[in-house]
Scaffold this active site. Structure first.
Site, short mmCIF file in Angstrom:
data_model
loop_
_atom_site.label_atom_id
_atom_site.label_comp_id
_atom_site.label_asym_id
_atom_site.label_seq_id
_atom_site.Cartn_x
_atom_site.Cartn_y
_atom_site.Cartn_z
N LYS A 1 0.85 -1.19 0.00
CA LYS A 1 0.00 0.00 0.00
C LYS A 1 0.89 1.24 0.00
O LYS A 1 1.84 1.34 0.78
CB LYS A 1 -0.91 -0.01 1.23
CG LYS A 1 -2.09 0.93 1.14
CD LYS A 1 -3.07 0.67 2.27
CE LYS A 1 -4.31 1.55 2.12
NZ LYS A 1 -5.30 1.31 3.18
N GLU B 1 -19.41 -6.67 9.68
CA GLU B 1 -20.41 -5.94 10.45
C GLU B 1 -21.46 -6.86 11.07
O GLU B 1 -21.91 -6.63 12.20
CB GLU B 1 -21.09 -4.90 9.55
CG GLU B 1 -20.17 -3.80 9.06
CD GLU B 1 -19.46 -4.14 7.75
OE1 GLU B 1 -18.76 -3.26 7.22
OE2 GLU B 1 -19.60 -5.28 7.27
N ARG C 1 -25.48 -3.11 6.90
CA ARG C 1 -25.07 -4.47 6.57
C ARG C 1 -25.37 -5.44 7.72
O ARG C 1 -25.38 -6.65 7.51
CB ARG C 1 -23.58 -4.50 6.22
CG ARG C 1 -23.18 -3.43 5.23
CD ARG C 1 -21.76 -3.61 4.76
NE ARG C 1 -21.72 -4.49 3.60
CZ ARG C 1 -20.60 -4.85 2.99
NH1 ARG C 1 -19.44 -4.46 3.45
NH2 ARG C 1 -20.64 -5.64 1.94
#
Length: 629
Positions: A291, A377, A405
């Site tokens: 990243k 979630e 969600r």
């Protein structure tokens, strides 16, 4: 190897190769030997464009080579390329005809922060939330088979997004239906394997080659005629492959696993993707990337450079910033630590939002009571339910858009059982440049219809702390929703005492009009109240409402006006309407909130003005309604 840059270009860089690759079709005309130079140019152009606009940053830098390789090998847009979440899709946007529009990224009427079907034919699936790519690409693969088409389906998913149950549901289903598709796992945190280098790159090429595949299939036919021989050979291959590559889980699910390979090695990426492109059945390629790759500060601090604000022009005078209070998330983080000090039963839960929800201090001070469940979630909500069953007091810190969600779990696992779980719902209302996928537009509507829920809307920082205390002390499921950003700098009382449940506060006494404010539009309402001599009420509670006060106001005012930064359909104003209708109190009422459409990305102030929720909009709407009385 990719070049490493150390600062953002202040002027548009010279990019002769990128200038010739405005679309994937043009990209595919370049020679392979030119692609590494193209990657350096694309990385530098991304630094320049994101410096102008701000936005998600580190993930895109990490997939420069992968993006080039995918568009080079596959016939996009006919072949369907699905990006998970979309944080990493800026290089994809640059290479798919939108380079000249990147300066409008995340701005009103500009291009979106995430892939979007209406924006480009290359954006095959609209995203924003994580872990949807494999399911979507699987659906596309099945559709291609039904249509007799040879087009390919490719899902690109990160190692973080792969933790979500939905991704595993799709991984489990694809082999069942024999889908011809490719999943590319972009592992940018080395969370699955560190086995990267020359040997693994070599093995990936061998394992994905036509020679290996044809030999494997031919051997299968021969050995299948010998009793027990094929099973022995299969197990021998499985064990050998398991020692060399970390793909046993995916192989057991029915995927042909290849990798891990270096996601910044363009020749290996292209060779492997070409080998895998025409393989039948579900294919899984594991690439390891870094990243922030190619930008030294982002490589050192990938979390800090996940997203950035736009850079001020060189030599520009510093802009005087309006003095604001602490961020609402910061108020929550401090309250959580304070309450944890006073109550050893408190447990904090977050689905991969430690920094965003300001749980850093809590995680350090109370590590045994802190649980980051990753992007999961549904699990976060049911984990809280299980904890509550046996005497803990869980606080789930979650963004409004992500709680959607876990809605079934909120109802089925928490509310039906009347469990003591407090939901601290951050990013409620309009969140700005990330657009409708991230807006917290619907929480009031989807929460207030759940029996037994306590639903609260603080108007400032102090009210947030007081209502968090109230929800925590409440025996049953409770929710406090608060916006992104800073408050009006209200004085915060240090105590942990709850408020009286269902009790609103009259902030200004006026005549004719009563403004009923659910949340942070209180400041705007007070200004309008002064102009129109209106009563202004901080309602605090959406459920239960202060019914006694509503009866009184309905009897003494000509017009009631509800104000909320949430869906006007089914929201807090609807609760007021229902109460008045039930009581037979037929009074004119005006509901102000978010309209019945998706509000497009822009600066938060622009979005509020568009929805009529700034001071001018509220005043104009009230005057217009009064004119009809």
């Amino acid at each position: 190897m990719p070049k490493t840059f150390h600062e953002f270009p202040r002027e548009r860089p010279s990019t002769p190769l990128l200038d010739r690759a405005a679309t994937p079709e043009e990209l595919r005309r370049l020679g392979e030997a030119e692609l590494e130079t193209l990657a350096d140019e694309l990385r530098q152009d991304l630094l320049y464009s994101v410096g102008l606009t701000g936005g998600h940053f580190g993930a895109g830098l990490g997939v420069i080579e992968l993006t080039i390789a995918l568009h080079y090998v596959f016939d996009t847009p006919d072949d369907r390329l699905v990006w998970d979440v979309g944080h990493q899709a800026y290089p994809h946007k640059i290479l798919t005809g939108r380079r000249e529009r990147m300066a409008s990224l995340r701005m009103k009427e500009g291009i979106a922060a995430f892939p979007r079907r209406s924006e480009s034919e290359y954006d095959t699936f609209g995203v924003g939330h994580s872990s949807t790519s494999i399911s979507a690409a699987l659906g596309m693969a099945i559709a291609a088979r039904m249509q007799g088409s040879g087009r390919k389906s490719i899902a690109v998913i990160g190692d973080g997004a792969l933790t979500a149950g939905m991704a595993f549901e799709a991984l489990n289903h694809a082999p069942e239906v024999g889908a011809d598709m490719l999943v590319v796992l972009n592992d940018n945190d080395m969370s699955i394997s560190r086995n990267v280098g020359g040997l693994s790159n070599y093995l990936a090429k061998i394992l994905s080659s036509r020679t290996y595949t044809s030999m494997r299939e031919g051997s299968k036919k021969v050995l299948s005629r010998l009793p027990g021989a094929w099973e022995i050979a299969r197990r021998t291959e499985e064990y050998a492959k398991g020692m060399l590559v970390p793909g046993t889980l995916f192989e057991e699910l029915g995927w042909n696993y290849i990798g891990p390979i270096d996601g910044h090695d363009l020749p290996t990426l292209i060779a492997t993707l070409r080998n895998m492109r025409d393989l039948k059945g579900p294919q899984f390629l594991h690439v390891v990337t870094k990243k922030g790759k190619g930008f030294a500060p982002a490589e050192v601090d990938p979390i800090g450079y996940h997203a950035i604000t736009k850079l001020e022009p060189a030599g520009a005078a510093p802009v005087a910033k309006k003095v604001a209070g602490p961020k609402y998330s910061g108020v929550f983080g401090q309250w959580l630590c304070d309450m944890a000090e006073s109550d050893p039963r408190l447990v904090g839960i977050t689905p991969a939002m430690k920094e965003g929800s300001d749980l850093v201090a809590f995680s350090e001070r109370f590590p045994q009571r802190y649980f980051d469940v990753a992007i999961a979630e549904q699990h976060a909500v049911t984990l809280a339910a299980g904890l509550a069953c046996d005497g803990a007091k869980p606080v789930v810190a979650i963004y409004s858009t992500f709680l959607q969600r876990g809605y079934d779990q909120l109802i089925h696992d928490v509310a039906v059982q009347n469990l003591d779980v407090l939901f601290a719902i951050d990013r409620a209302g309009l969140v700005g440049e990330d657009g409708p996928t991230h807006a917290g537009s619907f929480d009031l509507a989807y929460l207030r219809c759940v029996p037994g829920m306590l639903v609260m809307t603080p108007s400032d920082e102090n009210e947030l702390r007081r209502l968090l205390c109230t929800g925590y002390r409440f025996e049953g499921p409770a929710a406090v929703r608060y916006p992104r950003g800073s408050g009006p700098n209200a004085l915060i009382e240090p105590g942990l005492e709850p408020l009286e449940i269902g009790k609103a506060v009259v902030r200004r006494q006026g005549s004719r009009v009563a403004l009923l404010v659910f949340g942070v539009q209180l400041a705007e309402a007070l200004a309008v109240g002064e102009t129109l001599d209106a009563t202004v009420v901080d309602m605090r509670f959406v459920k239960p409402l202060d019914e006694a006060l509503l009866r009184e106001l309905a009897g003494s005012h000509e017009l009631l006006v509800s104000i909320e930064e949430g869906s006007v359909m089914g929201g807090a104003g609807s609760a007021v309407n229902e109460f008045l209708a039930r009581e037979g109190l037929l009074r004119p009422i005006l509901n102000l909130g978010l309209p019945d459409r998706y509000v497009e990305h822009a600066k938060p102030a622009e979005m509020l003005a568009e929805c009529g929720l700034d001071e001018a909009g509220i005043e104009a709407a009230v005057r217009q309604r009064l004119a009809t009385l």
